[in-house]
Design a protein around this motif. Structure first.
Motif, PDB file in Angstrom:
ATOM      1  N   THR A 183      20.642  13.899 -10.377  1.00 63.78           N
ATOM      2  CA  THR A 183      19.706  13.147 -11.098  1.00 63.78           C
ATOM      3  C   THR A 183      19.348  12.389 -10.404  1.00 63.78           C
ATOM      4  O   THR A 183      18.795  11.518 -10.300  1.00 63.78           O
ATOM      5  CB  THR A 183      20.684  12.035 -11.920  1.00 63.78           C
ATOM      6  N   GLY A 184      17.253  12.394 -10.952  1.00 66.02           N
ATOM      7  CA  GLY A 184      16.341  11.764  -9.921  1.00 66.02           C
ATOM      8  C   GLY A 184      15.526  10.439 -10.944  1.00 66.02           C
ATOM      9  O   GLY A 184      15.924  11.256 -12.924  1.00 66.02           O
ATOM     10  N   LEU A 185      16.186   9.101 -10.871  1.00 65.00           N
ATOM     11  CA  LEU A 185      15.079   8.264 -11.725  1.00 65.00           C
ATOM     12  C   LEU A 185      14.329   7.866 -11.088  1.00 65.00           C
ATOM     13  O   LEU A 185      14.204   7.735 -10.429  1.00 65.00           O
ATOM     14  CB  LEU A 185      16.234   7.266 -11.593  1.00 65.00           C
ATOM     15  N   ARG A 186      13.301   7.897 -11.994  1.00 63.59           N
ATOM     16  CA  ARG A 186      11.705   7.929 -11.723  1.00 63.59           C
ATOM     17  C   ARG A 186      11.598   6.134 -12.649  1.00 63.59           C
ATOM     18  O   ARG A 186      11.165   5.902 -13.148  1.00 63.59           O
ATOM     19  CB  ARG A 186      11.253   9.166 -12.412  1.00 63.59           C
ATOM     20  N   PHE A 187      11.363   5.494 -11.099  1.00 68.28           N
ATOM     21  CA  PHE A 187      11.306   4.239 -11.328  1.00 68.28           C
ATOM     22  C   PHE A 187       9.930   3.647 -11.754  1.00 68.28           C
ATOM     23  O   PHE A 187       9.331   4.252 -10.858  1.00 68.28           O
ATOM     24  CB  PHE A 187      11.739   3.312 -10.073  1.00 68.28           C
ATOM     25  N   PHE A 188      10.170   2.851 -13.022  1.00 71.23           N
ATOM     26  CA  PHE A 188       8.768   1.789 -13.068  1.00 71.23           C
ATOM     27  C   PHE A 188       8.550   0.340 -12.563  1.00 71.23           C
ATOM     28  O   PHE A 188       9.044  -0.260 -13.204  1.00 71.23           O
ATOM     29  CB  PHE A 188       8.341   1.698 -14.708  1.00 71.23           C
ATOM     30  N   THR A 189       8.235  -0.278 -11.088  1.00 68.72           N
ATOM     31  CA  THR A 189       7.681  -1.080 -11.478  1.00 68.72           C
ATOM     32  C   THR A 189       8.802  -1.819 -11.658  1.00 68.72           C
ATOM     33  O   THR A 189       8.681  -3.157 -12.335  1.00 68.72           O
ATOM     34  CB  THR A 189       6.237  -1.732 -12.062  1.00 68.72           C
ATOM     35  N   VAL A 190       9.410  -1.994 -10.709  1.00 73.99           N
ATOM     36  CA  VAL A 190      11.081  -2.866 -10.193  1.00 73.99           C
ATOM     37  C   VAL A 190      10.801  -4.534  -9.965  1.00 73.99           C
ATOM     38  O   VAL A 190       9.780  -4.347  -8.201  1.00 73.99           O
ATOM     39  CB  VAL A 190      12.128  -2.553 -10.029  1.00 73.99           C
ATOM     40  N   TYR A 191      10.950  -5.406 -10.586  1.00 71.74           N
ATOM     41  CA  TYR A 191      10.547  -6.765  -9.662  1.00 71.74           C
ATOM     42  C   TYR A 191      11.827  -7.575  -9.798  1.00 71.74           C
ATOM     43  O   TYR A 191      12.979  -7.173 -10.698  1.00 71.74           O
ATOM     44  CB  TYR A 191       9.769  -7.399 -10.547  1.00 71.74           C
ATOM     45  N   GLY A 192      12.114  -9.026  -9.445  1.00 74.81           N
ATOM     46  CA  GLY A 192      12.966  -9.923  -9.820  1.00 74.81           C
ATOM     47  C   GLY A 192      13.538 -10.652  -8.201  1.00 74.81           C
ATOM     48  O   GLY A 192      13.051 -10.042  -6.956  1.00 74.81           O
ATOM     49  N   PRO A 193      14.409 -11.214  -8.293  1.00 72.71           N
ATOM     50  CA  PRO A 193      15.099 -11.536  -7.294  1.00 72.71           C
ATOM     51  C   PRO A 193      15.422 -10.643  -6.003  1.00 72.71           C
ATOM     52  O   PRO A 193      15.830  -9.956  -6.349  1.00 72.71           O
ATOM     53  CB  PRO A 193      15.838 -12.814  -7.323  1.00 72.71           C
ATOM     54  N   TRP A 194      15.341 -11.414  -4.731  1.00 66.74           N
ATOM     55  CA  TRP A 194      15.440 -10.964  -3.239  1.00 66.74           C
ATOM     56  C   TRP A 194      14.751  -8.825  -3.745  1.00 66.74           C
ATOM     57  O   TRP A 194      14.883  -8.064  -2.717  1.00 66.74           O
ATOM     58  CB  TRP A 194      16.728  -9.805  -3.466  1.00 66.74           C
ATOM     59  N   GLY A 195      13.266  -9.189  -4.476  1.00 68.96           N
ATOM     60  CA  GLY A 195      12.306  -8.541  -4.180  1.00 68.96           C
ATOM     61  C   GLY A 195      11.731  -7.939  -2.985  1.00 68.96           C
ATOM     62  O   GLY A 195      11.617  -8.200  -1.923  1.00 68.96           O
ATOM     63  N   ARG A 196      10.778  -7.093  -2.768  1.00 74.95           N
ATOM     64  CA  ARG A 196       9.959  -6.967  -1.550  1.00 74.95           C
ATOM     65  C   ARG A 196       8.540  -7.070  -1.747  1.00 74.95           C
ATOM     66  O   ARG A 196       8.000  -7.682  -2.234  1.00 74.95           O
ATOM     67  CB  ARG A 196       9.544  -4.732  -1.928  1.00 74.95           C
ATOM     68  N   PRO A 197       8.617  -8.024  -0.723  1.00 74.88           N
ATOM     69  CA  PRO A 197       7.724  -8.500  -0.441  1.00 74.88           C
ATOM     70  C   PRO A 197       6.098  -8.140  -0.485  1.00 74.88           C
ATOM     71  O   PRO A 197       4.884  -8.284  -0.602  1.00 74.88           O
ATOM     72  CB  PRO A 197       7.116  -9.238   1.517  1.00 74.88           C
ATOM     73  N   ASP A 198       5.927  -6.775  -0.154  1.00 72.11           N
ATOM     74  CA  ASP A 198       4.208  -5.768  -0.508  1.00 72.11           C
ATOM     75  C   ASP A 198       4.904  -6.028  -1.915  1.00 72.11           C
ATOM     76  O   ASP A 198       3.086  -4.993  -2.304  1.00 72.11           O
ATOM     77  CB  ASP A 198       4.889  -4.622   0.255  1.00 72.11           C
ATOM     78  N   MET A 199       5.069  -5.843  -2.640  1.00 75.14           N
ATOM     79  CA  MET A 199       5.000  -6.052  -4.312  1.00 75.14           C
ATOM     80  C   MET A 199       3.116  -6.721  -4.907  1.00 75.14           C
ATOM     81  O   MET A 199       3.640  -8.436  -4.623  1.00 75.14           O
ATOM     82  CB  MET A 199       6.610  -6.007  -4.817  1.00 75.14           C
ATOM     83  N   ALA A 200       2.777  -7.116  -5.640  1.00 76.66           N
ATOM     84  CA  ALA A 200       1.822  -7.687  -6.324  1.00 76.66           C
ATOM     85  C   ALA A 200       2.404  -8.572  -6.759  1.00 76.66           C
ATOM     86  O   ALA A 200       1.766 -10.055  -6.158  1.00 76.66           O
ATOM     87  CB  ALA A 200       1.035  -7.201  -7.139  1.00 76.66           C
ATOM     88  N   TYR A 201       3.267  -9.255  -7.261  1.00 75.46           N
ATOM     89  CA  TYR A 201       3.681 -10.047  -7.638  1.00 75.46           C
ATOM     90  C   TYR A 201       4.069 -10.677  -6.344  1.00 75.46           C
ATOM     91  O   TYR A 201       4.607 -12.052  -6.455  1.00 75.46           O
ATOM     92  CB  TYR A 201       5.179  -9.828  -8.666  1.00 75.46           C
TER      93      TYR A 201
END
Length: 330
Positions: A183-201
């Protein structure tokens, strides 16, 4: 609680999503084998801090390894008796793929092939769930309906997107050739605690709290289907528990299905942080897409998936975590 004794392999356990998935599986009584190379794409200290949260969890074991090392991956899966894999390790980032394309060749292509090879040789293997991306849809016009899995997805606008689509095609061929469910999962803009510093938010939060201006690309006219980490984990674990039939391969969207404009996101983030942002408007960057919008009806029908955390609440939770991790004046 799970009554099984065989472990689940989770790749990318030092990463944002892998860290959260591993904890969820541990919470329900699974044994988890984590794998991560812990590279320096972004601050390795954050990755090490995520790994530190597994201390004291006796049913978790960790291997610091490269997923593209096929021999090592095969050995881990064989010796640990792994029957289920959640493969989340990858080289992420659309813009970074313009600067370091060969990192994507190794991690995303060779890494995915390595995992599939190990799975197909594993005795009694049951299900490989792997991370794809909404970026495979390209920069398609967004009408009133979300992106559906039945769309062709043949016009990627970044190398990152191209490698993720290639992984889907590789899995399709392996499922047919060797008969193990994927099963392949197409993720849509995941955010929240412990997130990635390269993400805009995340980077916006850093700059707002420091009193620095933020660069708003696409003149602020872009929209994203922001999906809170806990909701993403619900979908991943639900998909893991519902494998296709032997030889089956499918791709499923996993998102919030409520796209939010970039300026609206910034406003919600300002409220969460308690400071206004100085904005510098910039044109869209190469590789970016205008909007993303997930139709999650297939995942819902399969697992009952239903996102629960709306953007404002999710950003409040992120801001609280951020202050706790970095300090109030970070």
């Amino acid at each position: 609680m799970s009554g099984r004794t065989d472990p689940i392999l989770v790749t990318g356990t030092a990463g944002f999503i892998g860290h959260a998935v591993a904890h969820r599986l541990l919470d329900r009584g699974e044994r988890v084998i984590g794998v991560d190379i812990v590279n320096d794409y972004y601050d390795p200290k954050l990755k090490e801090a995520r790994l530190a949260t597994f201390q004291g969890r006796n049913t978790f074991a960790f291997h610091r390894a490269d997923i593209a090392d096929a021999e090592t991956m095969a050995k881990i899966i064989r010796e640990e008796g792994v029957r289920r894999v959640v493969h989340l390790a990858a080289q992420a980032g659309v813009r970074y793929s313009l600067e370091n394309p060969f990192a994507y060749e190794r991690s995303n292509l060779a890494g995915h092939l390595s995992i599939m090879e190990a799975c197909r040789h594993a005795e009694g293997f049951e299900h490989l769930v792997y991370a794809s991306s909404s970026s495979v849809y390209g920069d398609k016009p967004m009408g009133g309906e979300g992106f559906t899995e039945d769309e062709a997805a043949v016009d990627p606008v970044s190398l990152y997107a191209a490698t993720k689509r290639a992984c889907e095609l590789m899995s399709q061929s392996y499922a047919k050739l060797y008969g193990f469910p994927q099963t392949g999962l197409r993720f849509f803009t995941v955010y929240g605690p412990w997130g990635r510093p390269d993400m805009a938010y995340f980077s916006f939060t850093q700059k707002i709290m420091r009193g620095e201006a933020i660069e708003v690309y696409g003149e602020g006219k872009m929209a994203r289907d922001f999906t809170y980490i806990d909701d993403i984990v619900d979908g991943i674990v639900g998909a893991l528990d519902h494998p296709p039939e032997a030889g089956g391969h499918r791709v499923l969207n996993i998102g919030d299905s409520h796209p939010v404009g970039l300026m609206e996101m910034i406003e919600a983030l300002e409220d969460a942080v308690g400071q206004k942002a100085e904005k510098v408007m910039r044109p869209m960057q190469p590789g970016d897409v205008t909007a993303t919008f997930a139709d999650v009806s297939k995942l819902h029908a399969l697992t009952g998936y239903q996102p629960k955390v709306m953007l404002r609440e999710g950003l409040q939770r992120f801001a609280e975590w951020y202050r706790g991790y970095y300090g109030p004046t970070a």
